[in-house]
Design an enzyme around this catalytic site. Structure first.
Site, PDB file in Angstrom:
ATOM      1  N   LYS A 105       0.709  -1.345   0.040  1.00 25.34           N
ATOM      2  CA  LYS A 105      -0.060   0.129  -0.011  1.00 25.34           C
ATOM      3  C   LYS A 105       0.995   1.137  -0.019  1.00 25.34           C
ATOM      4  O   LYS A 105       0.616   1.898  -0.828  1.00 25.34           O
ATOM      5  CB  LYS A 105      -1.030  -0.146   1.063  1.00 25.34           C
ATOM      6  CG  LYS A 105      -1.802   1.299   1.401  1.00 25.34           C
ATOM      7  CD  LYS A 105      -2.117   1.322   3.087  1.00 25.34           C
ATOM      8  CE  LYS A 105      -1.316   1.556   3.737  1.00 25.34           C
ATOM      9  NZ  LYS A 105      -1.869   1.888   4.985  1.00 25.34           N
ATOM     10  N   THR A 106       1.888   1.325   0.912  1.00 27.13           N
ATOM     11  CA  THR A 106       2.725   2.484   0.933  1.00 27.13           C
ATOM     12  C   THR A 106       3.385   2.913  -0.046  1.00 27.13           C
ATOM     13  O   THR A 106       3.437   3.961  -0.725  1.00 27.13           O
ATOM     14  CB  THR A 106       3.769   2.626   2.325  1.00 27.13           C
ATOM     15  OG1 THR A 106       2.822   2.104   3.527  1.00 27.13           O
ATOM     16  CG2 THR A 106       4.213   3.771   2.295  1.00 27.13           C
ATOM     17  N   ASP A 139      -5.092   8.115   3.468  1.00 28.75           N
ATOM     18  CA  ASP A 139      -4.655   6.609   3.708  1.00 28.75           C
ATOM     19  C   ASP A 139      -5.379   6.266   5.050  1.00 28.75           C
ATOM     20  O   ASP A 139      -5.984   7.038   5.746  1.00 28.75           O
ATOM     21  CB  ASP A 139      -3.110   6.807   4.037  1.00 28.75           C
ATOM     22  CG  ASP A 139      -2.384   5.580   4.195  1.00 28.75           C
ATOM     23  OD1 ASP A 139      -3.034   4.428   3.739  1.00 28.75           O
ATOM     24  OD2 ASP A 139      -1.452   5.429   5.060  1.00 28.75           O
ATOM     25  N   GLU A 140      -5.311   4.968   5.073  1.00 27.60           N
ATOM     26  CA  GLU A 140      -6.202   4.071   6.026  1.00 27.60           C
ATOM     27  C   GLU A 140      -7.800   4.868   6.206  1.00 27.60           C
ATOM     28  O   GLU A 140      -8.059   4.953   7.282  1.00 27.60           O
ATOM     29  CB  GLU A 140      -5.469   4.375   7.567  1.00 27.60           C
ATOM     30  CG  GLU A 140      -4.114   3.806   7.422  1.00 27.60           C
ATOM     31  CD  GLU A 140      -4.192   2.392   7.622  1.00 27.60           C
ATOM     32  OE1 GLU A 140      -5.084   1.777   7.494  1.00 27.60           O
ATOM     33  OE2 GLU A 140      -2.736   1.935   7.750  1.00 27.60           O
ATOM     34  N   GLN A 192      -9.646  -4.532   7.519  1.00 23.50           N
ATOM     35  CA  GLN A 192      -8.768  -4.069   8.675  1.00 23.50           C
ATOM     36  C   GLN A 192      -9.084  -3.080   9.503  1.00 23.50           C
ATOM     37  O   GLN A 192      -8.570  -2.126  10.258  1.00 23.50           O
ATOM     38  CB  GLN A 192      -7.349  -3.757   8.204  1.00 23.50           C
ATOM     39  CG  GLN A 192      -6.701  -5.194   7.753  1.00 23.50           C
ATOM     40  CD  GLN A 192      -5.272  -4.806   7.291  1.00 23.50           C
ATOM     41  OE1 GLN A 192      -4.303  -4.551   7.871  1.00 23.50           O
ATOM     42  NE2 GLN A 192      -4.936  -4.574   6.004  1.00 23.50           N
ATOM     43  N   ARG A 227      -0.132 -10.444  10.343  1.00 20.03           N
ATOM     44  CA  ARG A 227       1.254  -9.881  10.766  1.00 20.03           C
ATOM     45  C   ARG A 227       2.384 -11.073  10.329  1.00 20.03           C
ATOM     46  O   ARG A 227       3.540 -10.582  10.290  1.00 20.03           O
ATOM     47  CB  ARG A 227       1.166  -9.655  12.339  1.00 20.03           C
ATOM     48  CG  ARG A 227       0.154  -8.711  12.627  1.00 20.03           C
ATOM     49  CD  ARG A 227       0.079  -7.469  11.746  1.00 20.03           C
ATOM     50  NE  ARG A 227      -0.788  -7.452  10.634  1.00 20.03           N
ATOM     51  CZ  ARG A 227      -0.938  -6.725   9.692  1.00 20.03           C
ATOM     52  NH1 ARG A 227      -0.061  -5.683   9.403  1.00 20.03           N
ATOM     53  NH2 ARG A 227      -1.934  -6.694   8.953  1.00 20.03           N
TER      54      ARG A 227
END
Length: 684
Positions: A32-33, A226-227, A257, A620
């Site tokens: 994503k980043t 973002d998010e 998420q 994770r």
């Protein structure tokens, strides 16, 4: 020239979709980043002025990282400068948090709302000070509620309105409603705003002054968030206001998420994107670069049980990988010891460093047995997303009391608890006592017992000093009288009585903003008290047992000075704090009903969010994943039955291997040679 060849087809599509509304559904570990930074760099390369680009994140750290990554992708170019020699303000894209964005907007336009442009932002201590001042004028004889509790209720009223669900102190809530107009007037009189005001004032500005809104729209013509699944209603309104005309909005997020509903995040902002932007282009990022397919298949199987979601299926080119290990333990202490055994086996035999291993848990109270087990095995660790159990205020207060009873001349411990709970020994009084002890070259406790020193105080303060001295001496005497080994709960009962006598638990409850936080602190203290009587200390005197307990608690202080790499430590982290992070080897502990899903989730109809939290925890893991649960778990020192989480039923059986603990696993001759070789190598 920006090279897009390193991107997969979906990532490239997301980077090149510059105009119009875009929803990038970025699954866990899908880069994503990287997509966001490439997208901003692409816009700059296409000639879009940097000053017209806005990127909004949730943390300053994320904003700084994004800025750095964008400019690493582009060739260096001379920065434009003003005639007076300063760098131009529009030389770089604006990448900041929601609150930083609102400060920028208000610095330009807040005069329209009657404030001066040089307004100040009050921090929490300044807010509490303002509330204390108002209370002193309105209620000279004092009120029951603490100023900090009133501030907490004021914050909830501002962010969620009076119709929001009520939590915490009823007195504080009533006072917050009553004081709010005066509090807001007091801040305004000082040309001040608080943190909660920033977004609300920006929205007020946009509503009352369309020219200010139009100015912001002209400046921020390309907006990225973002998010996005973590945005609340006010943040959604702010972004919608900025982009409603030009429609150049790109939001990046993952509804799977969305785990912050308890603090106001609204998953509907992402799920209902088409309602507000019918022409939105939806791009799914599903290729995962983090985990094995076994881990991803398990995560996909869990999350598909949620009905309200946008479908996506994560996959990886990393191969199938090892099966997920499911461990069952008798109780939480065995779970902690077993998990640490697994970590040490991985380190010694397979050369897996501590830094590549992480333990994930649902609630902060689960950290106590884990931290204890790690300390006992001399395993270095650091805790993220929660204060260390042994650093919590109530724990440090209690330990300070215990140290005082063992050694009343411990000035550091005495100064910590002399007026906790309040007993008339103010800071001024303690400063005078410290000065007196310095003059006489004795401990503060000795100075308190000195008749000459005592007569220098007013009668009420003198009584408070005498009462405190008598309390310490009386409890020390009781400690000496407590049975040596015949009573297995001698120290527990002794400690519970002195805690009740000083009213410490009631003081804890009064000091917290909400009931749940207060009860968590009370539970922490009761859990610690229940560990005072150790079986291995049977037969020793009560004082010896107490000294042994304190020694064990502080045993890891020596390790802080060892010459180890700062990052070489096992990570302990709450599930809510692990989003965005990754670890080669993950241990998820406490997969039980009441913990995950949490008991509250059924009352609040938020089981779906708990399942998303489990999904976040699963994703994770990069290489190995171990999940554990217990048959019983201690609450207030008593073992209570525990049952496996319903979420475990969602895991496909063919992906699971049932473990029996690292120390109990059978070892074949060939693997035995390998284990032995690994152990010998670790000694070199």
């Amino acid at each position: 020239m920006l090279n897009l060849n390193s991107l997969n087809p979906q990532q490239r599509q997301a980077v090149e979709a510059v105009k119009g509304p875009v929803l990038i559904l970025a699954g866990a570990g899908t880069g994503k980043t990287r997509v966001i930074t490439f997208r901003i760099a692409r816009m700059l390369q296409k000639g879009i002025p940097p000053g017209n680009i806005l990127g909004v994140t949730f943390t300053n750290k994320a904003a700084r990282e994004m800025q750095e990554r964008v400019f690493k992708l582009l060739p260096r170019r001379p920065r434009s400068r003003h005639p007076e020699g300063k760098a131009a303000a529009d030389d770089r894209p604006t990448i900041c948090t929601f609150h930083s964005l609102c400060v920028r907007i208000l610095r330009q336009h807040i005069e329209k709302l009657g404030y001066k442009r040089n307004f100040v932002i009050y921090d929490e201590s300044e807010q509490v000070g303002a509330i204390k001042k108002i209370l002193s004028h309105m209620y000279p004889k004092g009120v029951k509620a603490e100023p900090s509790a009133i501030l907490g209720q004021l914050s909830r009223l501002k962010n969620a309105g009076e119709a929001a669900p009520f939590y915490g102190d009823a007195d504080a809530r009533a006072l917050a409603l009553h004081l709010r107009p005066r509090y807001e007037s007091a801040l305004r009189a000082c040309n001040a705003v608080d943190f909660d005001d920033l977004i609300l004032l920006a929205l007020q500005l946009f509503t009352e002054h369309p020219d200010a809104l139009e100015s912001c729209r002209q400046k921020y013509q390309f907006v990225m968030v973002d998010e996005y699944q973590d945005t609340n209603h006010a943040q959604f309104k702010l972004i919608r206001a900025l982009t409603e005309t030009h429609r150049n909005l790109c939001v990046v997020g993952d509804d799977d998420q969305s785990i912050y509903g308890w603090r106001g995040a609204e998953i509907s902002n992402l799920l209902d994107m088409e309602k507000h932007f019918p022409e939105v282009k939806v791009i799914k990022l599903e290729q995962n670069y983090r985990s094995t397919n076994t881990i991803l298949k398990a995560a996909n199987a869990v999350i598909t049980r949620n009905a309200q979601r946008r479908g996506k299926t994560l996959w990886s080119e990393k191969g199938e990988g090892e099966r997920i290990v499911l461990q069952a333990y008798d109780n939480d202490e065995e779970e902690a010891k077993g998990t640490v055994d697994e970590i040490e086996t991985a380190r010694v035999v397979h050369r897996v460093p501590w830094s590549e291993q992480a333990i994930l848990f649902r609630t902060n109270m689960q950290s106590r047995p884990l931290e204890t087990a790690l300390r006992q095995r001399n395993v270095r660790y650091h805790l993220i997303g929660g204060q260390s159990f042994f650093d919590r205020r109530e724990v440090r207060d209690f330990l300070a009391y215990l140290k005082m009873f063992v050694n009343p001349h411990d000035d550091i411990s005495l100064l910590r608890i002399a007026n906790v709970p309040a007993r008339g020994l103010s800071d001024v009084t303690m400063e005078r006592l410290v000065h007196a002890s310095g003059e006489r070259k004795c401990s503060v406790f000795t100075a308190m017992k000195n008749p000459v020193v005592a007569t220098s105080f007013m009668s009420r303060t003198r009584e408070s000093i005498e009462d405190f001295v008598h309390f310490i001496e009386r409890k020390r005497e009781l400690l000496h009288l407590t049975s040596t080994g015949g009573d297995p709960h001698g120290l527990q009962e002794w400690a519970s009585r002195f805690i009740d006598e000083i009213g410490y638990l009631e003081d804890l409850r009064r000091s917290e903003k909400n009931h749940e936080a207060a009860e968590s602190r009370v539970r922490n203290l009761k859990e610690l008290i229940c560990t005072l009587d150790r079986p291995e200390a049977a037969g020793k005197s009560a004082m010896e047992r107490l000294e042994l307990f304190l020694e064990e608690i502080t045993l890891d202080s020596e390790r802080e000075d060892e010459e180890e790499e700062a990052g070489e430590a096992v990570t302990l982290i709450t599930m809510h704090s692990c989003k965005g992070l990754e670890f080669p080897n993950v241990y998820i502990v406490g997969l039980e009903e009441g913990l995950l899903p949490h008991t509250r989730s059924k009352e609040e109809n938020s089981v779906d969010e708990e399942r998303r939290l489990f999904y976040v925890a699963l994703t994770r893991a990069m290489r190995t994943l171990t999940i554990s649960h217990c048959a019983s778990r201690k609450k207030y020192g008593h073992a209570t039955p525990a049952h496996p989480s319903q979420f475990l039923h969602d895991l496909p059986p063919d992906l699971i291997e049932h473990g029996t603990g690292a120390a109990k696993k059978a070892v074949t001759p060939s693997s035995g040679k390998s284990l032995f070789a690994g152990m010998i190598a670790s000694l070199d």
